[in-house]
Design an enzyme around this catalytic site. Structure first.
Site, mmCIF file in Angstrom:
data_model
loop_
_atom_site.group_PDB
_atom_site.id
_atom_site.type_symbol
_atom_site.label_atom_id
_atom_site.label_comp_id
_atom_site.label_asym_id
_atom_site.label_seq_id
_atom_site.Cartn_x
_atom_site.Cartn_y
_atom_site.Cartn_z
ATOM 1 N N HIS A 294 10.005 1.888 -2.574
ATOM 2 C CA HIS A 294 11.102 1.524 -3.277
ATOM 3 C C HIS A 294 11.335 1.931 -4.776
ATOM 4 O O HIS A 294 12.165 1.286 -5.403
ATOM 5 C CB HIS A 294 11.196 -0.021 -3.181
ATOM 6 C CG HIS A 294 10.919 -0.524 -1.797
ATOM 7 N ND1 HIS A 294 11.797 -0.024 -0.547
ATOM 8 C CD2 HIS A 294 9.959 -1.560 -1.308
ATOM 9 C CE1 HIS A 294 11.382 -0.665 0.496
ATOM 10 N NE2 HIS A 294 10.292 -1.570 0.132
ATOM 11 N N HIS B 279 13.826 -1.935 4.184
ATOM 12 C CA HIS B 279 12.831 -1.161 5.140
ATOM 13 C C HIS B 279 13.565 -0.536 6.237
ATOM 14 O O HIS B 279 12.834 -0.076 7.243
ATOM 15 C CB HIS B 279 11.682 -2.129 5.644
ATOM 16 C CG HIS B 279 11.062 -2.954 4.516
ATOM 17 N ND1 HIS B 279 10.458 -4.067 4.706
ATOM 18 C CD2 HIS B 279 10.623 -2.353 3.418
ATOM 19 C CE1 HIS B 279 10.105 -4.232 3.481
ATOM 20 N NE2 HIS B 279 9.751 -3.406 2.802
#
Lengths: 330, 330
Positions: B56, B218
């Site tokens: 991320h 995700h």
């Protein structure tokens, strides 16, 4: 290829509207396609103007602001802006101390900035020009005579921008820009092609399991196509290609640049390998910038730009800057 | 899928080595996977610690530095860090005034930060915890009970970080963080799936011509799969989804976030559409941040996070910050 756009025809105008909305510290002329720092012209300051095809963001619009560019002129995607844009930008930022055009070496940009310089001089603006040609991969490629301009543009805009911000005269700002060009070399690698909004399909065909060494920022052919390499092998190849040409005897500024589609996680891993190779070659690194700064839309890949820096260039690098994409000290 | 990596097993360690090389102002413990601001613990300052799965970036390691996080703990890609990492981070940054854990609402992160709090408290560190759960798209998804945590994490880390930097006590830093969580909502859209280094193939199948509304970071399933939409239509959907839940009566901070693979050119065009929709809904925008800050590797797509901000939150937003990814005023 799916894109986050309305229609291909409005991509550049839409992005400029977004810049205007997000950055009230900039004046964005969407119709005429000029991005200017809001307080321009800054009294007694040399103006810095750059521009080029869109698709390389944050270059150049993201580098407009105190300590860097006074104005940027985006063309259509991968297409040179027109002379009128640069002339308009020059007029908007000239305080009477002259304007430096920072031009990446692509044939269209070179011609159009030359014409813009004539237009601006007709209006009484003193114009100097510096050509950025740092890409060691290929000489005389699809779009360019001589070496192509790429990542070093960021160094030129930051360092000459800092000199201008500090009040240096046009001759000095130009000299800094030329020093940076002469002290900088780049090498890029593509893991995938990019897709322009107008075409909607990749600009070239790069099969699974292959990469292109020495790619240009428009997806121009590179030096060599090879089977997939590790991050460490790519760093060996890219850094050695740069050092073969640059042979620095001073610490370097290092730009570890993503082409747009490569995740930052991977880019930092690559930065580790670039530092490893530089250490093995006994080149000291004074500053490292990691990120996607000189991009080719969604292309996966990376480039390495090194600029050998004396104390003065380091001081200019560390000077405050306040732009959408590069900002510190203010 | 080609990646700029050595081998999948070393991706996180390689990236940490790169952070260490590029950012001498950080202390990077590659072996134990903790990134700490170099001057920690800062006397009389509450410590801010966050962490979560890698993939991320720049979240969270790129947000470590004065004015934001004191430390970050990266797990494997899309995998929670272990309690030992957070406990180690807490010990490294505690000046005696306590530590706030900023936790994205994912089941693994929640459990592991809870265990870390116990470990740290056993060592005499006072720990508070704030759970970020801003994603309005889906409640009770694949990896999470309740709403998922996403873009608001940036606002929590910046605003609580500024409060901590200014010397606020733990209760106050925690209260700021909770206010930000309560004032923030997000909605994300995927145009493509992402590919983890370990699997090497996309995490899910998103056919040409379709997008996924309400995606998780995700690649968790979203609310709905639809035929491709324009940037303007996506902005309508995303902003309305956020406003249905948030109903701000004050100006907002807006994060127009790229998921990793979407070019900045497209993202700025999307920012224009987000501003258009907010204008139509009579929501004033106080500040806008455009960029890929809370990403999912190479996923194409975007998210919108809005945080309604009072004068104090605006002041905290504008306060100086110096991290790899977010920096101004110093």
């Amino acid at each position: 290829m799916k894109m986050l756009i309305n229609v291909p025809e409005t991509v550049v105008a839409d992005a400029l509207r977004g810049m205007a909305a997000a950055h009230p510290e900039l004046t964005v002329d969407v119709e005429n396609r000029v991005v200017v720092r809001r307080d321009a012209p800054v009294a007694d300051k040399v103006g810095l103007v750059s521009g080029g095809g869109s698709g390389h963001e944050p270059l150049h619009g993201g580098f407009v602001g105190p300590g860097m560019l006074d104005a940027a002129c985006p063309g259509e995607v991968f297409t040179s802006p027109v002379p009128d844009q640069m002339a308009r930008a020059a007029a908007a930022v000239d305080s009477g101390r002259g304007v430096l055009f920072v031009v990446k070496n692509y044939t269209g940009d070179v011609l159009n900035f030359d014409m813009a310089a004539e237009l601006a001089e007709d209006e009484g603006v003193q114009v100097a020009r510096v050509l950025v040609d740092d890409d060691v991969a290929v000489v005389d490629s699809t779009y360019t005579a001589g070496r192509r301009g790429t990542g070093a543009t960021l160094f030129v805009e930051k360092l000459a921008g800092a000199a201008a911000e500090a009040g240096a005269p046009l001759e000095r700002v130009e000299a800094v820009a030329r020093q940076v060009v002469e002290s900088s070399r780049s090498f890029g690698v593509a893991l995938s092609a990019c897709t322009t909004p107008a075409r909607g399909v990749p600009t070239f065909d790069l099969p699974p399991g292959e990469l292109e060494l020495g790619i240009g920022i428009h997806g121009e052919p590179g030096r060599e196509r090879r089977g997939m390499m590790t991050s460490g092998e790519i760093a060996d190849t890219a850094v050695d290609a740069v050092l073969d040409d640059l042979r620095p005897d001073r610490p370097v500024l290092a730009l570890v640049n993503g082409m747009g589609g490569t995740p930052l996680l991977e880019l930092y891993g690559f930065a580790a390998e670039v530092h490893r190779v530089l250490g093995e070659r006994r080149v000291a690194v004074a500053r490292t910038l990691v990120g996607s700064y000189v991009t080719s839309l969604d292309m996966a890949g990376c480039s390495v730009t090194l600029c050998q820096a004396d104390e003065e260039l380091l001081r200019l690098w560390d000077a405050p800057v306040r732009t959408p994409a590069l900002r510190w000290g203010m």
